[in-house]
Design an enzyme around this catalytic site. Structure first.
Site, PDB file in Angstrom:
ATOM      1  N   HIS A   1      -8.891 -85.528  82.112  1.00 37.79           N
ATOM      2  CA  HIS A   1      -8.094 -84.158  82.509  1.00 37.79           C
ATOM      3  C   HIS A   1      -6.691 -84.786  82.629  1.00 37.79           C
ATOM      4  CE1 HIS A   1      -7.745 -80.094  84.394  1.00 37.79           C
ATOM      5  NE2 HIS A   1      -6.433 -80.275  83.772  1.00 37.79           N
TER       6      HIS A   1
ATOM      7  N   ARG B   1      -9.444 -75.783  79.444  1.00 38.15           N
ATOM      8  CA  ARG B   1     -10.125 -76.002  80.764  1.00 38.15           C
ATOM      9  C   ARG B   1     -11.704 -76.208  80.507  1.00 38.15           C
ATOM     10  NH1 ARG B   1      -6.160 -77.151  83.023  1.00 38.15           N
ATOM     11  NH2 ARG B   1      -5.337 -76.157  84.860  1.00 38.15           N
TER      12      ARG B   1
END
Ligand code: NAP
Ligand code: GLV
Length: 309
Positions: free
Chosen positions: A272, A224
């Site tokens: 992502h 993340r």
């Protein structure tokens, strides 16, 4: 009457979800087209707004569309006492293995340097390092970290992993806990982050930890964005402490256009997408758990709210 699963998906893939659930005795409905919230039995969500899940007074299970749960941990997002199930399934795992392996090999074989040389029409050779003389360090030895570790070890690399608890895995050196983090970092010539984002792991890729890596190390972050301090990564790239970084996740997504990471010569950015949840395979994982619930059997891959992952 069939039970109802409400889906809040990104990428507008509702047709694919509908097809994936078509043969299962469950009806799906779109988040924005729910007539009566009390009819919703299950919810499959990426990032729901605070309070949105509380409307479903008969909700039995919340399924995360992602493997990570941090997007559900914001204030007021989760109603109390409803089990939350992570996305864990083979296609998602395979996607992550592809992403990590691709970037490990890319750095290991100096492809970013060769790509630059190619543009300059340069024939310069860089001496090859055998895989067995290279150590890949993986932060997080869970479902994804272990799958990546196995494939990288199969290619002959030394693999060291870091987790909260000790692991006993064939060919993978286990380090664990805060006390062993520096020992782990000192070995990691290619550092891969596959941690969940929790209070303990936020900001773990920072000036201090980057300075513990061997000089000229590479970083791959597919965990993340909250794991990384982006100015510290840039400083480490400038000083040469980091030779390159492949970053899939960012503190702010989409990465703002003014971020210097976009234009840094030794950074590769992906939006992502290291591994994306696919409806055809994920629906099976969701449905299996619904069937377990109906049979009053324990659910698989339940989130542990105490640990935060
Ligand atoms: P997982 O199975 O829950 O594994 C998490 C690992 O992290 C475990 O080994 C755990 O240690 C370790 N860990 C957690 N907190 C720690 C701490 N404080 N110190 C040391 N180790 C710690 O998770 P997963 O399924 O592998 O997924 C990992 C993450 O990948 C997700 O949370 C998500 O953020 C990210 N992800 C990203 C993408 C993408 O496209 N970029 C796609 C999917 C997932 P223990 O084993 O000891 O518990
Ligand atoms: C994606 O980021 C996931 O958590 O699955």
């Amino acid at each position: 009457m069939k039970e109802l699963l409400a889906i809040k998906s990104d990428f507008n893939r509702i047709d694919e979800w509908a097809e994936a659930f078509a043969d299962m005795d469950i009806e799906i409905c779109l988040w924005d087209e729910i007539d009566d919230p009390s009819t919703i039995d299950y919810a499959l969500v990426w990032v729901p707004e605070a309070g949105a899940l509380h409307r479903f007074e008969n909700l039995k299970i919340i399924f995360s569309i992602g493997a990570g749960l941090d997007h559900l941990m914001g204030p007021g997002v989760l109603p109390p006492n409803i089990p939350v199930v992570r996305m864990v399934e083979d296609t998602l795992t395979a996607g992550m293995v592809e992403y990590v392996l691709y970037n490990v090999l890319r750095f290991h074989r100096f492809m970013p340097e060769y790509e630059k040389n190619h543009r300059r029409k340069s024939w310069d050779a860089i001496l090859q390092i055998p895989a067995e003389q290279r150590t890949v360090g993986i932060l997080g030895l869970g479902v994804l970290g272990q799958a990546c570790a196995r494939v990288i070890a199969d290619l002959g690399f030394n693999v060291v992993g870091w987790s909260r608890t000790e692991k006993h895995l064939d060919r993978i050196t286990s380090t664990f806990g805060d006390e062993q983090l520096d020992e782990f970092l000192a070995k990691s010539e290619i550092l891969v982050c596959l941690l969940p984002l929790t209070r303990q792991t936020r900001g773990i890729i920072n000036q201090r930890t980057l300075s513990k890596l061997p000089n000229g190390a590479y970083l791959i972050n597919a965990g993340r964005g909250g794991h990384q301090i982006e100015v510290d990564i840039l400083s480490a790239l400038e000083s040469g402490q980091l030779a390159g970084a492949a970053l899939d996740v960012f503190e702010v997504e989409p990465l703002p256009v003014h971020s210097p990471l976009w234009t840094h010569a030794n950074v590769t950015i992906t939006p992502h997408v290291a591994s994306m949840t696919t409806p055809f395979s994920s629906a099976k994982h969701v449905y299996e758990n619904i069937q377990r619930f109906r049979r009053s059997e324990p659910l698989t891959h339940l989130a542990d709210m105490e640990k935060g992952y």
